[in-house]
Scaffold this motif. Structure first.
Motif, PDB file in Angstrom:
ATOM      1  N   ILE A 143      18.249  31.180  76.136  1.00 41.01           N
ATOM      2  CA  ILE A 143      18.940  32.282  75.462  1.00 41.01           C
ATOM      3  C   ILE A 143      18.567  32.314  73.983  1.00 41.01           C
ATOM      4  CG2 ILE A 143      21.084  31.056  74.860  1.00 41.01           C
ATOM      5  CD1 ILE A 143      20.659  34.711  76.139  1.00 41.01           C
ATOM      6  N   ASN A 144      18.229  31.166  73.402  1.00 40.93           N
ATOM      7  CA  ASN A 144      17.784  31.169  72.017  1.00 40.93           C
ATOM      8  C   ASN A 144      16.370  31.716  71.873  1.00 40.93           C
ATOM      9  OD1 ASN A 144      20.143  30.327  70.760  1.00 40.93           O
ATOM     10  ND2 ASN A 144      19.708  28.162  71.130  1.00 40.93           N
ATOM     11  N   ALA A 145      15.559  31.556  72.911  1.00 40.77           N
ATOM     12  CA  ALA A 145      14.255  32.224  72.913  1.00 40.77           C
ATOM     13  C   ALA A 145      14.456  33.736  72.975  1.00 40.77           C
ATOM     14  CB  ALA A 145      13.423  31.743  74.098  1.00 40.77           C
ATOM     15  N   MET A 146      15.436  34.170  73.772  1.00 37.88           N
ATOM     16  CA  MET A 146      15.741  35.606  73.822  1.00 37.88           C
ATOM     17  C   MET A 146      16.246  36.096  72.462  1.00 37.88           C
ATOM     18  SD  MET A 146      14.855  36.600  76.787  1.00 37.88           S
ATOM     19  CE  MET A 146      13.550  35.366  76.567  1.00 37.88           C
ATOM     20  N   ALA A 147      16.932  35.226  71.728  1.00 42.37           N
ATOM     21  CA  ALA A 147      17.379  35.597  70.381  1.00 42.37           C
ATOM     22  C   ALA A 147      16.186  35.882  69.478  1.00 42.37           C
ATOM     23  CB  ALA A 147      18.246  34.490  69.781  1.00 42.37           C
ATOM     24  N   GLU A 148      15.108  35.103  69.630  1.00 43.57           N
ATOM     25  CA  GLU A 148      13.909  35.348  68.840  1.00 43.57           C
ATOM     26  C   GLU A 148      13.327  36.727  69.155  1.00 43.57           C
ATOM     27  OE1 GLU A 148      11.046  32.213  69.059  1.00 43.57           O
ATOM     28  OE2 GLU A 148      12.513  30.629  68.671  1.00 43.57           O
ATOM     29  N   VAL A 149      13.332  37.069  70.449  1.00 40.33           N
ATOM     30  CA  VAL A 149      12.828  38.388  70.850  1.00 40.33           C
ATOM     31  C   VAL A 149      13.736  39.484  70.308  1.00 40.33           C
ATOM     32  CG1 VAL A 149      12.290  39.870  72.821  1.00 40.33           C
ATOM     33  CG2 VAL A 149      11.734  37.425  72.909  1.00 40.33           C
ATOM     34  N   CYS A 150      15.045  39.241  70.359  1.00 42.66           N
ATOM     35  CA  CYS A 150      15.993  40.236  69.852  1.00 42.66           C
ATOM     36  C   CYS A 150      15.789  40.475  68.353  1.00 42.66           C
ATOM     37  CB  CYS A 150      17.431  39.782  70.122  1.00 42.66           C
ATOM     38  SG  CYS A 150      17.929  39.913  71.859  1.00 42.66           S
ATOM     39  N   GLU A 151      15.527  39.426  67.614  1.00 48.91           N
ATOM     40  CA  GLU A 151      15.309  39.583  66.178  1.00 48.91           C
ATOM     41  C   GLU A 151      14.072  40.436  65.890  1.00 48.91           C
ATOM     42  OE1 GLU A 151      15.225  35.652  64.569  1.00 48.91           O
ATOM     43  OE2 GLU A 151      17.301  35.234  65.109  1.00 48.91           O
ATOM     44  N   ALA A 152      13.091  40.342  66.772  1.00 56.30           N
ATOM     45  CA  ALA A 152      11.857  41.103  66.571  1.00 56.30           C
ATOM     46  C   ALA A 152      11.987  42.559  67.017  1.00 56.30           C
ATOM     47  CB  ALA A 152      10.709  40.438  67.328  1.00 56.30           C
ATOM     48  N   THR A 153      13.007  42.835  67.835  1.00 59.23           N
ATOM     49  CA  THR A 153      13.118  44.172  68.417  1.00 59.23           C
ATOM     50  C   THR A 153      14.353  44.946  67.967  1.00 59.23           C
ATOM     51  OG1 THR A 153      14.291  43.275  70.348  1.00 59.23           O
ATOM     52  CG2 THR A 153      11.880  43.438  70.491  1.00 59.23           C
ATOM     53  N   GLY A 154      15.269  44.267  67.264  1.00 58.32           N
ATOM     54  CA  GLY A 154      16.510  44.917  66.859  1.00 58.32           C
ATOM     55  C   GLY A 154      17.582  44.897  67.928  1.00 58.32           C
ATOM     56  N   ALA A 155      17.348  44.172  69.016  1.00 56.66           N
ATOM     57  CA  ALA A 155      18.349  44.063  70.078  1.00 56.66           C
ATOM     58  C   ALA A 155      19.420  43.040  69.685  1.00 56.66           C
ATOM     59  CB  ALA A 155      17.677  43.649  71.384  1.00 56.66           C
ATOM     60  N   ASP A 156      20.494  42.984  70.466  1.00 59.55           N
ATOM     61  CA  ASP A 156      21.632  42.103  70.179  1.00 59.55           C
ATOM     62  C   ASP A 156      21.705  41.031  71.262  1.00 59.55           C
ATOM     63  OD1 ASP A 156      24.245  40.930  70.026  1.00 59.55           O
ATOM     64  OD2 ASP A 156      24.929  42.663  68.868  1.00 59.55           O
ATOM     65  N   VAL A 157      21.431  39.780  70.904  1.00 62.68           N
ATOM     66  CA  VAL A 157      21.375  38.712  71.897  1.00 62.68           C
ATOM     67  C   VAL A 157      22.748  38.410  72.483  1.00 62.68           C
ATOM     68  CG1 VAL A 157      21.697  36.797  70.256  1.00 62.68           C
ATOM     69  CG2 VAL A 157      20.407  36.423  72.377  1.00 62.68           C
ATOM     70  N   GLN A 158      23.809  38.659  71.732  1.00 62.79           N
ATOM     71  CA  GLN A 158      25.138  38.397  72.273  1.00 62.79           C
ATOM     72  C   GLN A 158      25.466  39.374  73.403  1.00 62.79           C
ATOM     73  OE1 GLN A 158      28.658  38.480  69.562  1.00 62.79           O
ATOM     74  NE2 GLN A 158      28.704  36.297  69.954  1.00 62.79           N
ATOM     75  N   GLN A 159      25.121  40.604  73.228  1.00 61.60           N
ATOM     76  CA  GLN A 159      25.319  41.573  74.301  1.00 61.60           C
ATOM     77  C   GLN A 159      24.404  41.282  75.485  1.00 61.60           C
ATOM     78  OE1 GLN A 159      24.744  45.394  72.452  1.00 61.60           O
ATOM     79  NE2 GLN A 159      26.654  45.281  71.277  1.00 61.60           N
TER      80      GLN A 159
END
Length: 447
Positions: free
Chosen positions: A232-248
């Motif tokens: 999920i922290n790897a997904m957070a890295e992707v979210c930071e690059a795309t403007g998505a929200d990792v918590q959602q």
């Protein structure tokens, strides 16, 4: 816990070798269950403190149980291995297996020393049950050592891995979600079933395996949990690059019953004395066995976890305007997790150290871990409360998700800081509440 306080008839007498976090908890809880228990440690000061009713680390509920166990007369502690050999029918091995300096391998010095000290005093039929987390193959080697050193040829070795969560160790000992018995004979299984009689009677499932499988269960479990956290922290890295929200994103994933929500919380990552060193030792052992490629992903799991710390420092730097030089930072948290005073491989202290090395003026506060943190990082500055740490701060960074920090009123905190800027390294704060109080709020993987 009255349903778990009467040991079975003809219960074995128990020794617990090693009185650190695992051993002290196990010894105390076994005595509360009704067994006669002798705890053994080479550290006289630790033995003296325990015999005096003092738990040498923070664990909710354990001091009260220590008092109860000592008052019952069923528990005492000693440094004498000869006394332990004469006393015990089942000897639980609970010593540490830290990471070797300069290597990813597990350091088995303490395990080997404990077995070498105990075995010469075992002159009747008895069982050594290892609970320490060890590389697969260790139990077989220790069994050979026991055969070599024990006067009796009827001493057996089994493996009974522990699954304690710091902050929940009492519950996990008295009401575990499973018991694993790695045994080489029906007699050894009978001894372990007798030693855990009250727990088994309460409905805990038992998995009986061979020795290598029992050794693998703990490291396999920890590797899976570490992988899920790093995923999920790897997904957070992707979210930071795309403007998505990792918590959602995590919330949406959690409704999938194949995935679930446990250990799917994004943030600063894992630390402590188990997950980091266990996954490294597992990967190292797999490489020794020639199957390193099977668990090669664990190296990236470890790398993702380490990157979260660096990225948290980046967020503080960004909020401070691009430089840490002279920036006053309130670091809330030092323990690797809440309800613990354990600072081993603590992400919180690693971040505090990196902030200081970057030029920031850092003040650290933790409800329980300040003294341990001060011993590990004496160059950091420490505060006496949340508001003391935050006074005149340019940035507040949450590093350990204690309830005390969750419950702070953002308006009250705003009255003591120099600038209303907060980095939520654990996704534990109410973002909307902070923003409504005029704070700039940042968290890993969130816009």
């Amino acid at each position: 816990m009255s349903d778990l306080t009467n040991a079975a008839t003809s219960a074995p007498r128990v020794t617990v070798i090693g009185t650190g976090y695992l051993g002290a908890t196990h010894a105390i809880c076994m005595a509360v269950l009704g067994f006669d228990v002798l705890g053994v440690d080479v550290a006289e000061d630790k033995v003296d403190r325990l015999n005096a009713g003092e738990v040498p680390f923070f664990e909710p509920g354990l001091p009260e149980l220590l008092t109860k166990a000592l008052d019952s007369g069923r528990l005492r502690f000693t440094t004498d291995y000869a006394e332990a050999g004469a006393f015990g029918d089942v000897h639980f091995l609970c010593v540490g297996t830290p990471q070797k300096p300069g290597s990813n391998a597990a350091d088995l010095t303490y395990v080997e020393s404990a077995v070498s000290a105990l075995a010469p005093h075992l002159n009747r039929r008895s069982l050594i049950a290892g609970k320490s987390t060890v590389p697969v193959g260790t139990a077989a080697r220790l069994a050979g050592l026991v055969r070599e050193l024990a006067p009796s040829d009827e001493v057996e070795l089994a493996w009974n891995p522990e699954f304690l969560r710091e902050g929940f160790a009492v519950e996990d000992t008295l009401r575990p979600d499973r018991l694993v018995f790695g045994v080489a004979s029906a007699w050894a299984e009978e001894q372990l079933r007798a030693a855990f009689g009250p727990v088994i009677e309460n409905g805990t499932p038992v998995v009986v395996t061979d020795l290598p499988t029992a050794e693998l269960v703990k490291v396999a479990a920890n590797s899976f949990l570490a992988t899920k956290i790093s995923y999920i922290n790897a997904m957070a890295e992707v979210c930071e690059a795309t403007g998505a929200d990792v918590q959602q994103l995590a919330q949406a994933l959690s409704y999938d019953t194949r995935i679930g929500g446990r250990f799917l919380r994004p943030g600063l990552g894992f630390g402590g004395g188990c997950l980091p060193k266990d996954i490294r030792a597992f990967a190292h052992r797999a490489e020794e066995l020639g199957v390193g490629q099977a668990v090669a992903f664990l190296h990236e799991v470890d790398a993702i976890n380490r990157r979260r710390r660096e990225r948290t420092v980046d967020l503080v730097r960004e909020l401070a305007g691009g430089s840490l030089s002279g920036v006053r930072v309130a670091a809330l948290g030092a323990a690797f997790k809440p309800d613990s005073d354990d600072v081993r491989d603590a992400p919180a202290l690693d971040v505090a150290r990196m902030l200081q090395e970057g030029g920031a003026i850092v003040r650290v506060y933790d409800p329980q871990a300040v003294e341990n943190a001060r011993r590990a990082y004496p160059d950091l500055e420490y505060a006496t409360s949340t508001f003391d740490a935050a006074r005149d701060a340019d940035v507040v960074v949450l590093l350990t998700e204690w309830n005390e920090f969750r419950e702070v009123d953002p308006n009250a905190l705003a009255d003591v800081v120099a600038h209303r800027r907060v980095v939520d390294g654990r996704h534990a704060l109410h973002a909307e509440g902070y923003r409504a109080a005029g704070w700039e709020y940042r968290a890993l993987g969130r816009p």
